[in-house]
Design a protein around this motif. Structure first.
Motif, PDB file in Angstrom:
ATOM      1  N   HIS A  88       0.865  -1.186   0.000  1.00 25.84           N
ATOM      2  CA  HIS A  88       0.000   0.000   0.000  1.00 25.84           C
ATOM      3  C   HIS A  88       0.898   1.232   0.000  1.00 25.84           C
ATOM      4  O   HIS A  88       1.567   1.524   0.981  1.00 25.84           O
ATOM      5  N   LEU A  89       0.895   1.950  -1.108  1.00 29.96           N
ATOM      6  CA  LEU A  89       1.869   3.021  -1.335  1.00 29.96           C
ATOM      7  C   LEU A  89       1.263   4.421  -1.200  1.00 29.96           C
ATOM      8  O   LEU A  89       1.487   5.294  -2.034  1.00 29.96           O
ATOM      9  N   GLU A  90       0.515   4.631  -0.118  1.00 24.28           N
ATOM     10  CA  GLU A  90      -0.076   5.938   0.126  1.00 24.28           C
ATOM     11  C   GLU A  90       1.021   6.987   0.311  1.00 24.28           C
ATOM     12  O   GLU A  90       2.001   6.770   1.017  1.00 24.28           O
ATOM     13  N   GLY A  91       0.851   8.121  -0.340  1.00 25.00           N
ATOM     14  CA  GLY A  91       1.814   9.207  -0.204  1.00 25.00           C
ATOM     15  C   GLY A  91       3.040   9.060  -1.087  1.00 25.00           C
ATOM     16  O   GLY A  91       4.043   9.731  -0.874  1.00 25.00           O
ATOM     17  N   ILE A  92       2.958   8.185  -2.095  1.00 23.04           N
ATOM     18  CA  ILE A  92       4.071   7.994  -3.024  1.00 23.04           C
ATOM     19  C   ILE A  92       3.555   8.245  -4.436  1.00 23.04           C
ATOM     20  O   ILE A  92       2.557   7.646  -4.854  1.00 23.04           O
ATOM     21  N   THR A  93       4.229   9.133  -5.170  1.00 21.44           N
ATOM     22  CA  THR A  93       3.839   9.438  -6.550  1.00 21.44           C
ATOM     23  C   THR A  93       5.032   9.210  -7.470  1.00 21.44           C
ATOM     24  O   THR A  93       6.183   9.382  -7.065  1.00 21.44           O
ATOM     25  N   ASP A  94       4.729   8.792  -8.700  1.00 16.43           N
ATOM     26  CA  ASP A  94       5.828   8.602  -9.657  1.00 16.43           C
ATOM     27  C   ASP A  94       6.144   9.931 -10.347  1.00 16.43           C
ATOM     28  O   ASP A  94       5.506  10.955 -10.074  1.00 16.43           O
ATOM     29  N   SER A  95       7.115   9.919 -11.235  1.00 15.70           N
ATOM     30  CA  SER A  95       7.585  11.170 -11.857  1.00 15.70           C
ATOM     31  C   SER A  95       6.543  11.810 -12.766  1.00 15.70           C
ATOM     32  O   SER A  95       6.684  12.971 -13.144  1.00 15.70           O
ATOM     33  N   PHE A  98       1.465  10.092 -11.054  1.00 12.07           N
ATOM     34  CA  PHE A  98       0.499   9.014 -10.813  1.00 12.07           C
ATOM     35  C   PHE A  98       0.698   8.409  -9.431  1.00 12.07           C
ATOM     36  O   PHE A  98       1.812   8.383  -8.902  1.00 12.07           O
ATOM     37  N   ILE A  99      -0.407   7.936  -8.853  1.00 11.99           N
ATOM     38  CA  ILE A  99      -0.373   7.225  -7.579  1.00 11.99           C
ATOM     39  C   ILE A  99      -0.837   5.791  -7.808  1.00 11.99           C
ATOM     40  O   ILE A  99      -1.446   5.474  -8.833  1.00 11.99           O
ATOM     41  N   GLN A 100      -0.557   4.944  -6.856  1.00 10.19           N
ATOM     42  CA  GLN A 100      -0.933   3.536  -6.961  1.00 10.19           C
ATOM     43  C   GLN A 100      -2.456   3.385  -6.978  1.00 10.19           C
ATOM     44  O   GLN A 100      -3.167   4.023  -6.206  1.00 10.19           O
ATOM     45  N   LYS A 101      -2.951   2.506  -7.871  1.00  8.93           N
ATOM     46  CA  LYS A 101      -4.364   2.132  -7.914  1.00  8.93           C
ATOM     47  C   LYS A 101      -4.495   0.705  -7.412  1.00  8.93           C
ATOM     48  O   LYS A 101      -3.504  -0.011  -7.279  1.00  8.93           O
ATOM     49  N   GLU A 102      -5.712   0.253  -7.155  1.00  7.97           N
ATOM     50  CA  GLU A 102      -5.953  -1.118  -6.686  1.00  7.97           C
ATOM     51  C   GLU A 102      -5.360  -2.164  -7.617  1.00  7.97           C
ATOM     52  O   GLU A 102      -4.977  -3.240  -7.186  1.00  7.97           O
ATOM     53  N   THR A 103      -5.301  -1.855  -8.883  1.00  4.95           N
ATOM     54  CA  THR A 103      -4.795  -2.821  -9.863  1.00  4.95           C
ATOM     55  C   THR A 103      -3.274  -2.820  -9.969  1.00  4.95           C
ATOM     56  O   THR A 103      -2.706  -3.670 -10.649  1.00  4.95           O
ATOM     57  N   ASP A 104      -2.610  -1.878  -9.312  1.00  8.17           N
ATOM     58  CA  ASP A 104      -1.151  -1.820  -9.326  1.00  8.17           C
ATOM     59  C   ASP A 104      -0.620  -2.697  -8.197  1.00  8.17           C
ATOM     60  O   ASP A 104      -0.499  -2.263  -7.050  1.00  8.17           O
ATOM     61  N   VAL A 105      -0.343  -3.966  -8.533  1.00 13.98           N
ATOM     62  CA  VAL A 105       0.037  -4.965  -7.534  1.00 13.98           C
ATOM     63  C   VAL A 105       1.284  -5.716  -7.996  1.00 13.98           C
ATOM     64  O   VAL A 105       1.732  -5.570  -9.136  1.00 13.98           O
ATOM     65  N   LEU A 106       1.817  -6.551  -7.103  1.00 12.02           N
ATOM     66  CA  LEU A 106       2.928  -7.421  -7.478  1.00 12.02           C
ATOM     67  C   LEU A 106       2.461  -8.446  -8.503  1.00 12.02           C
ATOM     68  O   LEU A 106       1.301  -8.873  -8.484  1.00 12.02           O
ATOM     69  N   THR A 107       3.356  -8.881  -9.365  1.00 20.79           N
ATOM     70  CA  THR A 107       3.013  -9.887 -10.369  1.00 20.79           C
ATOM     71  C   THR A 107       2.725 -11.226  -9.714  1.00 20.79           C
ATOM     72  O   THR A 107       1.800 -11.933 -10.094  1.00 20.79           O
TER      73      THR A 107
END
Length: 172
Positions: A88-95, A98-107
């Protein structure tokens, strides 16, 4: 680009058994630099409703990795296995913002041969191997459970490692 950056997980601790007070360190690696808010509440779900929280040294940084920590508790008893949706990557944004969505998970689920076990095994049965008496269930009273012979067999509630503890026998 239209989605949050890809990421992977690793635990920096080597495989093995860990006792209370040991710190487990996890690193989430990103495919591009991310920005971590100083007030980020990011965490990783561990077995049994435990959480590895974002390390204070990772807050307020811009990097390709973010560190998480968990200190093994005295009541812990679990093998390390982390589900694909446990990060759960709350408070982390990419360059790209974008922020993590529910579908952004480990493979795949993350597993390692890391065992946190602070619950001592209990004796289930004791058996004198000299034919003098049958195996008796252990209920806390071991009076006269063994009277003669050279060998004692003990069954524990879980596997035990030879040389990892002490067995004290007293003559009464």
């Amino acid at each position: 680009k239209s989605t949050f950056t890809d990421f992977t997980l690793d635990c920096t601790n080597p495989d093995g058994n860990y006792k209370a007070g040991t710190k487990l360190e996890f690193i989430v690696y990103f495919s591009e630099e991310v920005t971590v808010d100083p007030d980020s509440t990011a965490y990783i779900d561990l077995p049994g409703e435990r959480k590895a929280n974002i390390a204070s040294t990772s807050k307020g940084t811009e990097d390709y990795l973010v560190k998480f920590e968990y200190t093994v508790a005295t009541t812990d008893e679990f093998d390390l296995e982390i589900a694909t949706d446990a990060i759960h990557l709350e408070g982390i944004t990419d360059s790209y913002g974008f922020i993590q969505k529910e579908t952004d998970v480990l493979t795949d689920p993350y597993t390692r041969n890391i065992i946190c076990d602070n619950v001592a095994p209990t004796v289930i049965t004791m058996f004198p191997n000299d034919g003098s008496t049958a195996a008796k269930s252990f209920n806390g009273d071991v009076t006269n459970i063994y009277t003669t012979g050279n060998e004692i067999r003990i069954t524990f509630s879980e596997p035990v490692q030879k040389g990892s503890g002490n067995l004290i026998l007293r003559q009464t």
